[in-house]
Design a protein around this motif. Structure first.
Motif, PDB file in Angstrom:
ATOM      1  N   LEU A 143      -4.616  -6.243   6.037  1.00  0.00           N
ATOM      2  CA  LEU A 143      -5.136  -5.255   5.308  1.00  0.00           C
ATOM      3  C   LEU A 143      -3.605  -4.088   4.893  1.00  0.00           C
ATOM      4  O   LEU A 143      -3.347  -4.242   3.476  1.00  0.00           O
ATOM      5  CB  LEU A 143      -4.887  -3.619   6.383  1.00  0.00           C
ATOM      6  N   LEU A 144      -2.837  -4.490   5.760  1.00  0.00           N
ATOM      7  CA  LEU A 144      -0.853  -3.805   4.477  1.00  0.00           C
ATOM      8  C   LEU A 144      -0.630  -4.733   3.504  1.00  0.00           C
ATOM      9  O   LEU A 144      -0.823  -4.278   2.542  1.00  0.00           O
ATOM     10  CB  LEU A 144      -0.175  -4.288   5.566  1.00  0.00           C
ATOM     11  N   LYS A 145      -0.472  -5.810   3.834  1.00  0.00           N
ATOM     12  CA  LYS A 145      -0.499  -6.940   2.746  1.00  0.00           C
ATOM     13  C   LYS A 145      -1.410  -7.108   1.565  1.00  0.00           C
ATOM     14  O   LYS A 145      -0.348  -6.813  -0.007  1.00  0.00           O
ATOM     15  CB  LYS A 145      -0.942  -8.697   3.570  1.00  0.00           C
ATOM     16  N   GLN A 146      -3.341  -6.879   1.775  1.00  0.00           N
ATOM     17  CA  GLN A 146      -3.604  -6.052   0.900  1.00  0.00           C
ATOM     18  C   GLN A 146      -3.367  -4.774  -0.092  1.00  0.00           C
ATOM     19  O   GLN A 146      -3.113  -5.063  -1.549  1.00  0.00           O
ATOM     20  CB  GLN A 146      -4.350  -6.541   1.170  1.00  0.00           C
ATOM     21  N   TYR A 147      -2.874  -4.035   0.526  1.00  0.00           N
ATOM     22  CA  TYR A 147      -2.460  -2.688   0.602  1.00  0.00           C
ATOM     23  C   TYR A 147      -1.191  -3.688  -0.931  1.00  0.00           C
ATOM     24  O   TYR A 147      -1.328  -2.061  -1.797  1.00  0.00           O
ATOM     25  CB  TYR A 147      -2.299  -1.384   1.268  1.00  0.00           C
ATOM     26  N   PHE A 148      -0.613  -3.825  -0.235  1.00  0.00           N
ATOM     27  CA  PHE A 148       1.251  -3.766  -0.619  1.00  0.00           C
ATOM     28  C   PHE A 148       1.017  -4.462  -2.293  1.00  0.00           C
ATOM     29  O   PHE A 148       1.337  -4.090  -3.223  1.00  0.00           O
ATOM     30  CB  PHE A 148       2.274  -3.861  -0.078  1.00  0.00           C
ATOM     31  N   ASN A 149      -0.312  -5.828  -1.592  1.00  0.00           N
ATOM     32  CA  ASN A 149      -0.793  -6.354  -3.767  1.00  0.00           C
ATOM     33  C   ASN A 149      -0.523  -6.129  -4.469  1.00  0.00           C
ATOM     34  O   ASN A 149      -0.266  -5.597  -5.565  1.00  0.00           O
ATOM     35  CB  ASN A 149      -1.144  -7.680  -2.704  1.00  0.00           C
ATOM     36  N   GLN A 150      -2.050  -4.784  -4.124  1.00  0.00           N
ATOM     37  CA  GLN A 150      -2.659  -3.857  -4.941  1.00  0.00           C
ATOM     38  C   GLN A 150      -1.381  -2.522  -5.773  1.00  0.00           C
ATOM     39  O   GLN A 150      -2.081  -2.477  -6.694  1.00  0.00           O
ATOM     40  CB  GLN A 150      -3.437  -3.331  -4.602  1.00  0.00           C
ATOM     41  N   LYS A 151      -0.497  -2.686  -4.605  1.00  0.00           N
ATOM     42  CA  LYS A 151       0.298  -1.929  -4.570  1.00  0.00           C
ATOM     43  C   LYS A 151       1.693  -1.972  -5.906  1.00  0.00           C
ATOM     44  O   LYS A 151       1.733  -1.720  -7.214  1.00  0.00           O
ATOM     45  CB  LYS A 151       0.994  -1.098  -3.822  1.00  0.00           C
ATOM     46  N   LEU A 152       1.781  -3.618  -5.789  1.00  0.00           N
ATOM     47  CA  LEU A 152       2.506  -4.083  -7.361  1.00  0.00           C
ATOM     48  C   LEU A 152       1.886  -4.590  -8.467  1.00  0.00           C
ATOM     49  O   LEU A 152       2.542  -4.649  -8.991  1.00  0.00           O
ATOM     50  CB  LEU A 152       2.816  -5.056  -5.871  1.00  0.00           C
ATOM     51  N   SER A 153       0.474  -4.261  -7.637  1.00  0.00           N
ATOM     52  CA  SER A 153       0.191  -5.278  -9.025  1.00  0.00           C
ATOM     53  C   SER A 153      -0.519  -3.914 -10.578  1.00  0.00           C
ATOM     54  O   SER A 153      -0.478  -4.717 -11.511  1.00  0.00           O
ATOM     55  CB  SER A 153      -1.410  -5.711  -8.811  1.00  0.00           C
ATOM     56  N   TYR A 154       0.270  -3.108 -10.491  1.00  0.00           N
ATOM     57  CA  TYR A 154      -0.220  -2.134 -11.678  1.00  0.00           C
ATOM     58  C   TYR A 154       1.081  -1.417 -11.531  1.00  0.00           C
ATOM     59  O   TYR A 154       1.976  -1.743 -11.693  1.00  0.00           O
ATOM     60  CB  TYR A 154      -1.210  -0.334 -10.418  1.00  0.00           C
TER      61      TYR A 154
END
Length: 134
Positions: A123-134
């Motif tokens: 869950l944290l990996k997905q959250y930070f990947n989404q945050k870095l993609s913007y």
């Protein structure tokens, strides 16, 4: 109430009629876009490894030299490494006489912690990947 709304609407209409529209300069869009492009060019971050390549090469060469030294300096007698290099005898029997009895509560808590960590990491990996993609 309706009369008051009508007065407010009339006041707003008078204010809007007296106010003129402001126009942007002719090259406003080009100026803004050039500033945005300049900002985007200055904020690029170059990848720099934490450990430089020459350190990795030195570690590799040291490891190869150590292995070569052990292989080439092998004596003719069948002595062990500890006798050959005067190393102290090391005993790993520290935990053989240790008996630990865990309670059921501690076992359940440990399993629950492991399950929660296993859920949190993706869950944290997905959250930070989404945050870095913007």
């Amino acid at each position: 109430m309706e009369n008051e709304d009508k007065r407010i609407e009339d006041l707003i209409n008078k204010l809007m009629a007296n106010d003129s529209l402001e126009t942007a300069p002719t090259n406003f869009t080009e100026g803004v876009m050039s500033k945005i492009e300049a900002l985007s060019e200055t904020k690029t971050i170059a990848y720099k490894p934490l450990i430089p390549k020459y350190v990795w090469w030195l570690l590799g060469l040291g490891f190869v030299a150590l292995i070569t030294n052990i292989v080439l300096n092998k004596s003719s007698d069948s002595s062990s490494l500890t006798d050959r290099y005067n190393l102290p005898e090391v005993s790993f029997d520290l935990l053989n006489n240790l008996s630990v009895d865990f309670s059921n509560t501690l076992m359940y808590a440990t399993v629950l912690l492991a399950v929660m960590v296993a859920i949190q990491i993706p869950l944290l990996k997905q959250y930070f990947n989404q945050k870095l993609s913007y």
